[in-house]
Every structure is written in C-alpha cells, then in structure tokens.
Design an enzyme around this catalytic site. Structure first.
Site, mmCIF file in Angstrom:
data_model
loop_
_atom_site.group_PDB
_atom_site.id
_atom_site.type_symbol
_atom_site.label_atom_id
_atom_site.label_comp_id
_atom_site.label_asym_id
_atom_site.label_seq_id
_atom_site.Cartn_x
_atom_site.Cartn_y
_atom_site.Cartn_z
ATOM 1 C CG ASN A 44 -1.912 45.002 0.915
ATOM 2 O OD1 ASN A 44 -1.230 45.281 1.903
ATOM 3 N ND2 ASN A 44 -1.606 43.995 0.115
ATOM 4 N N PRO A 45 -1.813 48.985 1.999
ATOM 5 C CG PRO A 45 -1.678 50.305 3.929
ATOM 6 C CD PRO A 45 -2.409 49.128 3.341
ATOM 7 C CG PHE A 53 2.819 44.108 -3.190
ATOM 8 C CD1 PHE A 53 3.917 43.929 -2.379
ATOM 9 C CD2 PHE A 53 1.611 43.533 -2.804
ATOM 10 C CE1 PHE A 53 3.833 43.189 -1.212
ATOM 11 C CE2 PHE A 53 1.510 42.794 -1.645
ATOM 12 C CZ PHE A 53 2.626 42.620 -0.846
#
Length: 305
Positions: free
Chosen positions: A200-201, A95
């Site tokens: 920050n899943p 990410f």
C-alpha cells in the site's frame, strides 16, 4: 464526600453534540468510542458501565476538543486503529490503516499455498507503514516468513512497536527492514524466492483537496505518489518482479483514479502474464494484482483488465 458519578448516557450525548457542532460526520459513533476508550471498556458494553468520575469526564472533554478544534484524527487520539483481525497502535508520523486494504490482504491470503504442504511461503510488504498488511498475514499464516520494508523513521517506530506487540501475543515474528521500496538492490538476498509481494504505497496524486484531518496530520510521505501518483509504484513493480518466484503474486493498492495506469505499469514490466484490477466495497478501483511467469508466457498472455 466524593461527587456522584456522571451517567454515561449523558456524557455520550454531550460529547456527540460537541463533535457534531465541530463538523464531525460520525459524531455519535465517535462519541461512543471516545467515552469507551476513557472508561476502559468495549464500545458495545459502554452503556453497561458505571457512571464516570469527574476526571474521566474531563479527559473526554479534552479529547473531543482536540478532535474538533485541532482536527486530530480519532485513531491518533485513541492510539489504535482497527486493521482487519487486529488493532494496531498508530499516532503522529504513520498512515492510518483503512478498511479497503483488508480486501488486498484477503486476496493474497487466498493465493498462498495451503499450510502443512511443506512449503514456507515468503511474503514481502513494501512501504509497510504501521505494519497492517505484514502483521495481518503473519497473524493469519503463522507458517509464513513475512518481511516488512519501511523507509521513514517515524513510521518505522510504529511498525517495530506493533511487530513487538504481535510477537508477544504469539504471532510469528516478522522481519523488519529499514529500506527504500524504490531501490532496485533492496532485499537482493531474496531474489527469486518470494511468493507474494504486497504494498500500500504512497499513491495519491499531489493535491490540496484532501480533508484537513488527513492533510494536517497524516504524513505526506505516506500519502502522495508525485504528480501522477506513480512515483513509487513504477520502481516498486520492477523490484517486485525481481523478488518473485515464477507463479508468484503481486498486489498493489492505488488511488481510485489511477487503476488503469497502475495496471498498465505492471503489464509493461514484462514479467507478469496476468494483470487484474479490483474494486473496493464501494465499487471504486482500489488495487491491482498480477502473477509472474516466464517471458515467453508473458508475451502470449498479454494484459487482462
């Protein structure tokens, strides 16, 4: 005789025009970043650089074509992404850090005990990805013991790479765990010892409406949190409650449509006496924070939104 160098300004204009024609919104800014990357200079000093040789121009053209034709994220092409005080290595499988996460990092840093007080704060970053939160905290607080948890192997490789780079630069090394943030037995040796749990899943409700460069390139495992966006958040909050000391802090980023739901999940957990919602710089709901207390105090204080 070697060909004459190509003026930088002209290369930037050509790259920007191609990017704009390819639908890139920030075409001028991206053109400067691509050209500076190839030239090996800071973007702010690009126009002071000597002209570019033909090999450099060809590489710029290749990167522009990959950006417009394949929709590859700029950060993947450059190999790095800004992360608050740091620049982190990123690429396929991880990410890309977003600026909004820096607000969560600053919130946590402001609540750790002051350095030099004889207490070494323990911080756990769940779903660490590239390491943006964990490494930011370790950089800002060299006295902290920071643990970073990541499940997926491609992201884990980027996390290890960034952690090694920051350790080589002099930051306090973080502790990396290959584990699942939804596993209630995770980090059982740290139960009741952690001062802050941050995450920050994967939190986006499943959709096909994201930009193609996100859907087509960033890993779905880092983006989507099930139909409601809460598949990871719910067990993660339970795990955090077991890890935190009384008075410990939780900070969880979420989709801008699920702030109230995440706050409710934290409030229902039972160990958090104060639950608050926070917005990002654009005024959109972005992360929830909470502070642990004992059960009796939790019942008295309730949930504040």
């Amino acid at each position: 005789m070697d060909p004459q160098p190509v003026p930088v300004a002209g290369v930037v204009r050509t790259a920007a025009a191609a990017l704009a024609q390819g639908g890139v919104e920030s075409a001028q800014a991206e053109a400067r970043l691509i050209c500076a990357h190839v030239a090996g200079v800071e973007a702010s000093r690009l126009m002071l650089a000597d002209g570019l040789d033909r090999a450099a121009v060809a590489e710029i053209e290749r990167l522009v074509a990959a950006r417009t034709g394949e929709g590859i994220p700029l950060q993947y092409l450059l190999g790095t992404a800004p992360s608050g005080r740091l620049d982190l290595a990123v690429g396929p499988g991880v990410f890309i850090p977003r600026p909004e996460t820096e607000l969560l990092v600053e919130w946590v840093l402001a609540r750790l005990p002051a350095p030099g007080g004889g207490v070494r704060p323990v911080v756990v970053d769940l779903c660490a990805g590239s390491g943006t939160i964990a490494l930011e905290i370790a950089h800002a607080r060299p006295d902290a013991e920071v643990h970073a948890v990541e499940l997926h192997e491609p992201a884990l490789q980027w996390l290890r790479r960034n952690a090694a780079t920051r350790a080589d630069a002099g930051d306090t090394p973080i502790v990396i765990h290959h584990g699942d943030a939804t596993d209630p037995e995770l980090l059982s040796d740290l139960r009741g010892e952690v001062m802050a749990v941050v995450s920050n899943p994967p939190y986006i409700p499943v959709t096909d409406q994201l930009p193609e460069e996100v859907l087509g390139h960033e890993p779905a495992t880092a983006l989507f949190g099930g139909a409601d966006g809460l598949v990871v958040a719910v067990p993660l909050v339970d795990l955090a409650a077991t890890l935190l000391v009384p008075g410990g802090h939780l900070a969880v980023e979420h989709d801008d449509t699920t702030g109230a739901e995440v706050a409710a999940v934290v409030g229902r957990q039972g160990r958090f006496g104060t639950v608050e919602q926070h917005t990002d710089l654009a005024g959109r709901p972005r992360f929830v924070t909470a502070t642990t207390c004992d059960v009796d105090q939790t019942a008295q204080e309730g949930t504040h939104r």
